[in-house]
Design an enzyme around this catalytic site. Structure first.
Site, PDB file in Angstrom:
ATOM      1  N   HIS A  40      14.261  20.351 -48.278  1.00 30.98           N
ATOM      2  CA  HIS A  40      13.975  20.068 -50.027  1.00 30.98           C
ATOM      3  C   HIS A  40      15.042  19.055 -50.714  1.00 30.98           C
ATOM      4  O   HIS A  40      16.144  19.143 -50.172  1.00 30.98           O
ATOM      5  CB  HIS A  40      14.191  21.452 -50.740  1.00 30.98           C
ATOM      6  CG  HIS A  40      13.691  21.801 -52.019  1.00 30.98           C
ATOM      7  ND1 HIS A  40      14.338  20.925 -52.934  1.00 30.98           N
ATOM      8  CD2 HIS A  40      12.647  22.390 -52.495  1.00 30.98           C
ATOM      9  CE1 HIS A  40      13.575  21.275 -54.173  1.00 30.98           C
ATOM     10  NE2 HIS A  40      12.513  22.200 -53.848  1.00 30.98           N
ATOM     11  N   ARG A  77      12.615  18.914 -61.764  1.00 36.54           N
ATOM     12  CA  ARG A  77      12.031  17.510 -61.688  1.00 36.54           C
ATOM     13  C   ARG A  77      10.466  17.534 -62.348  1.00 36.54           C
ATOM     14  O   ARG A  77      10.284  16.661 -63.175  1.00 36.54           O
ATOM     15  CB  ARG A  77      11.693  16.924 -60.116  1.00 36.54           C
ATOM     16  CG  ARG A  77      13.168  16.454 -59.864  1.00 36.54           C
ATOM     17  CD  ARG A  77      12.959  15.952 -58.346  1.00 36.54           C
ATOM     18  NE  ARG A  77      13.032  17.176 -57.376  1.00 36.54           N
ATOM     19  CZ  ARG A  77      12.388  17.169 -56.238  1.00 36.54           C
ATOM     20  NH1 ARG A  77      11.743  16.237 -55.803  1.00 36.54           N
ATOM     21  NH2 ARG A  77      12.250  18.569 -55.490  1.00 36.54           N
TER      22      ARG A  77
END
Ligand SMILES: Cc1cc2nc3c(=O)[nH]c(=O)nc-3n(C[C@H](O)[C@H](O)[C@H](O)COP(=O)(O)OP(=O)(O)OC[C@H]3O[C@@H](n4cnc5c(N)ncnc54)[C@H](O)[C@@H]3O)c2cc1C
Ligand code: SF4
Ligand code: SF4
Ligand code: FES
Lengths: 530, 221
Positions: A315, A335
């Site tokens: 990740h 994000r």
């Protein structure tokens, strides 16, 4: 080559209102992945020598566990107490609970055995959300396409279609179990768009989606009359019939008293989750303590085929600092909500919503080319620009990401004022046990669901597809396992263990190591005596 | 319980902290959590641990500092000189039983609640649950909301609950507040969450399925 800019200097230089230049020209994705993604590190991949996948590529540390000696032999079985059930579910995360509930709904007597506490799992830690094509301009077909594309077309289209078609029904089932989701003012389920999605499809419960799912399913399992739960009871070996061709049960130990138990059954559903705690290639991990890849080892030893054993998801945004949170996740939702990635020079370097493997490789490139922020000799990262997000959308972090805020507050960091220092973290096992649309493996009597299974996400999983896959296939396998009405085992044996041992001997492989791992070495003290 | 790391910003890892964990004397680096200290100190059988970020509720501890006793989560508790830490055994099996599928509709839900959780009406307002909750949830208030039939509000009160069941252990009336909270959340979704966009898509898929003689490929065109 310099090793990045020291933390204090980078912090002094950082400004949340600094003008950001344009994104650099898109790079050649293949080249970026080949150079910087951890899957492509030199020496990280070997060929398997024995078993159903002999000749296939496999991550080195995992290969050692797959081709290792078992803990159990025939002498251990004599005098061990035996329990008979219709369906044995191994693993108390989301996939295991969904399978157990479905099997119980279909009338089976179910035993759910789990290594640690029921609900202690990767599922409970999921933050971002679950995918389902429910918006008017979305469709099951688009969900399928996005998933296959995101997985670099290595996924099995039949599995992907089954999962995507189940999406809306999975949400209905979860709501029936009592799970809440974020709604719009009109009452619709709120959706977000995250990496690799062509349209908003991520349904969520603030940034506690996994916690909400897990506590609801855990309660439903505990309350169900036909499900018995054994905690602190890791499975250390499966059992086969006389020919070693069919799975007919399992051997469990107890972390509390070390006693062995045998469970005899017609169907075993493996739902043991992932393997982050093997810390492949020396990476930190976002996973819970029990994620040690046990299911892969158990399935391989009894003869099941596995797939994509050389493909893992790192990740992009694991916390690097403070150290007790190292490897812990900052959800992609941040994000998706607009937070940017910025290097030590204050530059953006990648489109933040590219697939995870691409973003991860780009971060590792910045770090290795001296544009990272250095904490000490080992630790270099980049900024996740949360203060800029707070400036653009005041109050958003507090409102939508309470989980992140609570965790960082305890550590004395305020992401609204200070950017978060992040580095890729070992997050998800893309491949796993080969299954069909019912979760059946290549070994009769053995099912595999959830993160332990493979073939759905190809070589890269999109956010939100794991929580969908565990419920979709968990329910499918729970139903299929219950419809298996054969007479059940006459005899339980370790024939499959003997078979692999013979193969290892013939191949001249060392048999010093034993598996499954069960707990990482640093946490095993006295609890699990190897 | 202090969950704020006293040494987070000034963390001087070379400083050593002496405490006991499950009766074993441990010297730990300043700034580490009780979980890390237990592992580094070789304390046997510390397996009531999972997420290490305060969301799974596994790592339940009792913490003694001098005369002061409190409960909490080991992964959210930082080492302190002289502290005595005991990892608590798993909570006992729940005493309240229900299956949502047994409920016909939402109209008799308040009555059902009183049958399942009769103790909830007898809260003594002793704050035991509030004090023990590592998430700072207003547990007592949540119980009162549920007892008054305000399940949506009660569920919202318990939003950050990590099912550690420490409040259950603290309740002299055996109300099982953690399960009251989950009941409240679950019935709210089960009876009231009816999102139009989801319902519409389910209906489309149902109609698709009923159309005879069409392969999936054709439908997806
Ligand atoms: C921090 C984090 C965030 C995530 N966020 C998202 C997200 O936003 N959206 C999304 O879709 N996915 C997300 N994921 C991925 C997703 O949560 C997992 O892939 C998924 O929940 C796995 O479910 P599972 O039931 O297969 O495994 P788990 O939930 O991990 O459960 C496995 C269970 O098996 C038990 N077990 C293991 N070995 C044994 C054994 N030998 N014997 C008995 N029991 C055993 C374990 O203790 C555990 O209880 C996230 C993952 C992490 C770690
Ligand atoms: S409400 Fe109870 S179960 Fe939930 S977090 Fe607080 S103490 Fe734990
Ligand atoms: S501990 Fe029990 S009796 Fe005391 S306030 Fe909480 S719910 Fe009421
Ligand atoms: S280990 Fe999960 S709450 Fe502490």
């Amino acid at each position: 080559m310099s090793n990045g800019i020291p933390l204090t200097e980078a912090l002094a230089r950082y400004r949340s209102d600094a003008e950001l230049g344009p994104l650099p020209e898109p790079v050649d994705v293949e080249a970026l992945l080949n150079t910087y993604h951890p899957d492509h590190l030199r020496d990280s991949v070997v060929k398997l020598t024995v078993g159903a996948n002999a000749g296939d590529s496999c991550q080195r540390e995992l290969a050692a566990l797959l081709q290792a000696e078992a803990f159990i032999d025939e002498a251990d079985l004599a005098g061990t107490p035996v329990t008979d059930v219709d369906v044995l579910v191994i693993g108390g995360g989301g996939a295991g609970c969904a399978a157990a509930l479905m099997a119980a709904e279909k009338g089976a007597r179910v035993l759910l055995a789990t290594k640690l506490r029921l609900g202690d799992s990767n599922t409970v830690m999921a933050e971002g959300g679950i995918q389902a094509a429910i918006e008017p301009d979305d469709s099951v077909q688009r969900h399928i396409q996005d998933t296959l594309r995101g997985g670099h077309h290595a996924g099995d289209p039949a599995l992907v279609s089954a999962m995507a078609e189940d999406g809306p029904e999975v949400l209905r089932w979860l709501i029936q179990q009592g799970m809440q989701f974020e709604q719009t003012t009109g009452g619709d389920l709120h959706t977000r768009r995250a990496g690799g999605m062509s349209t908003p499809r991520l349904v969520h419960c603030r940034d506690y989606t996994g916690l909400e799912m897990m506590r609801v399913l855990r309660e439903a399992v505990i309350q169900h009359r036909s499900i018995e739960v054994w905690e602190q009871s890791p499975v250390v070996e499966l059992l086969s019939n006389e020919t070693g061709q069919k799975c007919v049960g399992a051997v469990l130990t107890s972390l509390l008293d070390d006693r062995l138990r045998i469970v005899r059954t017609r169907s075993v559903i493996l739902a043991t989750g992932g393997l982050g705690r093997l810390h492949l290639n020396g990476f930190p991990t976002s996973n819970h303590l029990g994620a040690t890849g046990d299911g892969l080892v158990l399935a391989y030893r009894i003869g099941a085929s596995l797939c994509e054993l050389d493909s893992f998801q790192y990740h992009p945004t694991g916390l690097l600092h403070p150290s007790h949170l190292a490897g812990k996740l900052v959800t992609e939702g941040v994000r998706a909500a607009g937070a940017l990635l910025v290097n030590a020079l204050g530059e953006r370097f990648i489109d933040e919503l590219q697939p995870r493997d691409v973003v991860c490789a780009a971060i590792l490139r910045e770090c290795s080319e001296g544009r990272g922020i250095r904490v000490d000799e080992q630790r270099v990262g980049v900024w996740l620009d949360t203060p800029r997000l707070e400036r653009a959308q005041p109050g958003l972090l507090e409102k939508q990401f309470p989980n992140l805020m609570t965790r960082t507050r305890i550590a004395g960091v305020d992401p609204r004022a200070q950017p978060l220092l992040i580095h890729p973290t070992l997050h998800y096992q893309n491949g796993g046990v080969v299954i069909d649309v019912n979760g059946a493996t290549t070994v009769p009597g053995l099912y595999a669901v959830g993160e332990v299974s493979g073939g759905i996400h190809g070589r890269n999983r999109l956010m939100g597809n794991a929580l969908l896959d565990i419920i979709s296939f968990g329910r499918r396998a729970g139903a299929a396992a219950t419809s298996n009405r054969d007479r059940g085992p006459k005899k339980v044996t370790l024939e499959h263990v003997n078979r692999l041992r013979r193969e290892l001997t013939i191949a001249g492989m060392p048999m010093t190591q034993r598996s499954p791992q069960v707990l990482p070495d640093y946490a095993a003290g006295g609890a699990w005596d190897r | 319980m202090t969950i704020k790391n006293p040494s987070a910003s000034t963390a001087d890892a070379s400083q050593s902290v002496a405490l006991t964990i499950n009766g074993v004397a441990v010297n730990a680096h300043a700034g580490v959590t009780v979980v890390e200290a237990a592992w580094e100190g070789g304390v046997p059988r510390v397996t009531g641990v999972g997420c290490m970020e305060g969301v799974c509720g596994s790592c339940r501890i009792m913490l003694k500092r001098g005369k002061q006793v409190s409960v909490g989560l080991a992964c959210q508790t930082f080492v302190e000189n002289g502290a005595e830490v005991i990892f608590l055994p798993p909570a006992s099996a729940p005493r309240h039983h229900y299956e949502l599928n047994d409920f016909k509709d939402g109209w008799d839900i308040h009555e059902r609640f009183q049958d399942i959780f009769p103790e909830a009406a007898r809260c003594r307002h002793c704050h035991g649950c509030d004090v023990s909750c590592p998430k700072g949830i207003k547990v007592e208030e949540g119980v009162a909301q549920a007892a008054a039939g305000r399940f949506r509000d009660a569920g919202e009160t318990f939003f950050e609950c990590v099912m550690c069941e420490l409040c259950d252990g603290a309740c002299p009336e055996l109300i099982a507040p953690a399960h009251v909270g989950l009941f409240s959340r679950r019935v709210t979704a089960h009876f009231h969450l009816r999102p139009p966009n989801l319902i519409h898509r389910l209906e489309e898929l149902r109609q698709d399925k009923d159309k005879p003689g069409m392969t999936r490929e054709e439908k997806d065109e």
